[in-house]
Design a protein around this motif. Structure first.
Motif, PDB file in Angstrom:
ATOM      1  N   PHE A 140       0.831  -1.201   0.000  1.00 34.72           N
ATOM      2  CA  PHE A 140       0.000   0.000   0.000  1.00 34.72           C
ATOM      3  C   PHE A 140       0.868   1.254   0.000  1.00 34.72           C
ATOM      4  CE2 PHE A 140      -2.370   3.353   2.255  1.00 34.72           C
ATOM      5  CZ  PHE A 140      -3.485   3.449   1.435  1.00 34.72           C
ATOM      6  N   ARG A 141       1.963   1.247   0.786  1.00 34.18           N
ATOM      7  CA  ARG A 141       2.865   2.410   0.841  1.00 34.18           C
ATOM      8  C   ARG A 141       3.514   2.652  -0.523  1.00 34.18           C
ATOM      9  NH1 ARG A 141       5.079   6.215   0.186  1.00 34.18           N
ATOM     10  NH2 ARG A 141       6.668   7.342   1.396  1.00 34.18           N
ATOM     11  N   ARG A 180       2.327   1.787  -3.442  1.00 33.89           N
ATOM     12  CA  ARG A 180       1.280   2.275  -4.356  1.00 33.89           C
ATOM     13  C   ARG A 180       0.943   3.740  -4.092  1.00 33.89           C
ATOM     14  NH1 ARG A 180      -2.471  -3.237  -4.167  1.00 33.89           N
ATOM     15  NH2 ARG A 180      -1.534  -4.228  -6.009  1.00 33.89           N
ATOM     16  N   LYS A 181       0.949   4.150  -2.826  1.00 34.66           N
ATOM     17  CA  LYS A 181       0.682   5.555  -2.514  1.00 34.66           C
ATOM     18  C   LYS A 181       1.803   6.440  -3.074  1.00 34.66           C
ATOM     19  CE  LYS A 181      -2.262   7.100  -0.563  1.00 34.66           C
ATOM     20  NZ  LYS A 181      -3.591   7.574  -1.058  1.00 34.66           N
ATOM     21  N   GLU A 182       3.017   5.944  -3.041  1.00 28.58           N
ATOM     22  CA  GLU A 182       4.137   6.696  -3.613  1.00 28.58           C
ATOM     23  C   GLU A 182       3.946   6.855  -5.116  1.00 28.58           C
ATOM     24  OE1 GLU A 182       7.791   8.784  -3.276  1.00 28.58           O
ATOM     25  OE2 GLU A 182       6.549   7.908  -1.685  1.00 28.58           O
ATOM     26  N   GLU A 238       1.123   6.734  -6.708  1.00 22.70           N
ATOM     27  CA  GLU A 238      -0.022   7.615  -6.906  1.00 22.70           C
ATOM     28  C   GLU A 238       0.387   9.079  -6.786  1.00 22.70           C
ATOM     29  OE1 GLU A 238      -4.508   7.685  -5.148  1.00 22.70           O
ATOM     30  OE2 GLU A 238      -2.894   7.913  -3.670  1.00 22.70           O
ATOM     31  N   GLN A 239       1.221   9.373  -5.814  1.00 25.41           N
ATOM     32  CA  GLN A 239       1.625  10.755  -5.556  1.00 25.41           C
ATOM     33  C   GLN A 239       2.632  11.244  -6.583  1.00 25.41           C
ATOM     34  OE1 GLN A 239       2.207  12.392  -1.443  1.00 25.41           O
ATOM     35  NE2 GLN A 239       4.356  12.378  -2.036  1.00 25.41           N
ATOM     36  N   PHE A 250      -7.848   3.492  -5.647  1.00 27.74           N
ATOM     37  CA  PHE A 250      -6.939   4.205  -6.543  1.00 27.74           C
ATOM     38  C   PHE A 250      -7.650   4.492  -7.873  1.00 27.74           C
ATOM     39  CE2 PHE A 250      -4.191   2.163  -3.499  1.00 27.74           C
ATOM     40  CZ  PHE A 250      -3.126   3.038  -3.332  1.00 27.74           C
ATOM     41  N   ASN A 269       7.185   8.231   5.616  1.00 31.11           N
ATOM     42  CA  ASN A 269       5.790   8.457   5.243  1.00 31.11           C
ATOM     43  C   ASN A 269       5.745   9.302   3.978  1.00 31.11           C
ATOM     44  OD1 ASN A 269       6.199  11.167   6.017  1.00 31.11           O
ATOM     45  ND2 ASN A 269       5.369  10.810   8.063  1.00 31.11           N
ATOM     46  N   LEU A 270       4.556   9.670   3.529  1.00 34.90           N
ATOM     47  CA  LEU A 270       4.424  10.414   2.278  1.00 34.90           C
ATOM     48  C   LEU A 270       4.989  11.834   2.356  1.00 34.90           C
ATOM     49  CD1 LEU A 270       0.912   9.210   1.076  1.00 34.90           C
ATOM     50  CD2 LEU A 270       3.088   8.860  -0.104  1.00 34.90           C
TER      51      LEU A 270
END
Length: 224
Positions: free
Chosen positions: A118-119, A121-123, A125-126, A161, A217-218
């Protein structure tokens, strides 16, 4: 130090005679072949320690667990070894398999834990620019091509997403792996260990970036 012809011949013969009676007859040959492979894996470990921090090196057992498999052959017709990087700070791992006609090395994140995936994928995404830069790196492409491999991908974007995200091809992946195949001639060559080390070195920008992602973290703040 190198893989001997006799070691590969044993594995080749095992592919054709994968049964307990034959293996019992060839037990002394197996022991010699196993030692040769183990010595090579150890030498590769020593080289890895010169430019990375390895927490664990493990040679895989040749005996197959057939309880839940349709393939009931009792032995793996290959020798393989994994190398785990150090602790929570240095993520990822290296892998090498020696099998006639099907030898390869790999590195990365085979089946990331749910939170890690998940981390990542968030990277993506951002901002996937740094990850995509790895794939465009000349040295990475020389050894591993222009993509990450994954043992399975989603048909669409993960839940939560955007299906229209420009990097949905990366978001769909269930793992992030780089791999490189070797011919039998390459495996049996005197400089095979050096070739393996060169490929493993080419993974460092990949590992460094993903280790940074998975330990922050993000906002880029350290969480480990």
């Amino acid at each position: 130090m190198q893989i001997k012809d006799s070691t590969f011949q044993f594995l080749h013969d095992l592919q054709k005679n994968n049964n307990r009676d034959w293996f019992a007859e060839k037990k002394s040959t197996y022991i010699k072949a196993q030692k040769n492979a183990k010595d090579v894996f150890t030498e590769i470990h020593i080289n890895l320690q010169k430019h990375d921090e390895i927490e664990k090196s493990k040679m895989m057992r040749i005996y197959r667990d057939v309880r839940f498999s349709n393939d009931k052959t009792p032995y793996k017709a290959h020798f393989a070894n994994s190398y785990s990087r150090l602790g929570k700070e240095l993520r990822g791992g290296y892998f090498l398999r020696l099998r006639p006609g099907e030898s390869f090395l790999a590195g990365g994140f085979w089946e990331p834990e749910k939170d890690d995936l998940f981390r990542i994928r968030k990277e993506i995404e951002q901002d996937a620019s740094e990850i995509k830069a790895i794939l465009e790196d000349k040295n990475y492409k020389k050894h591993f091509g222009e993509n990450f491999e994954s043992f399975g991908e989603l048909k669409t974007a993960p839940r939560g997403f955007d299906k229209e995200h420009p990097d949905v091809d990366l978001l769909r992946k269930k793992g992030f792996i780089a791999s490189k195949s070797f011919t039998d001639e390459e495996v049996l060559s005197a400089d095979f260990i050096d070739k393996v080390d060169e490929s493993f070195k080419a993974l460092r920008p990949f590992f460094n970036l993903f280790s940074d992602i998975l330990t922050t973290n993000l906002n880029g703040e350290k969480i480990v």
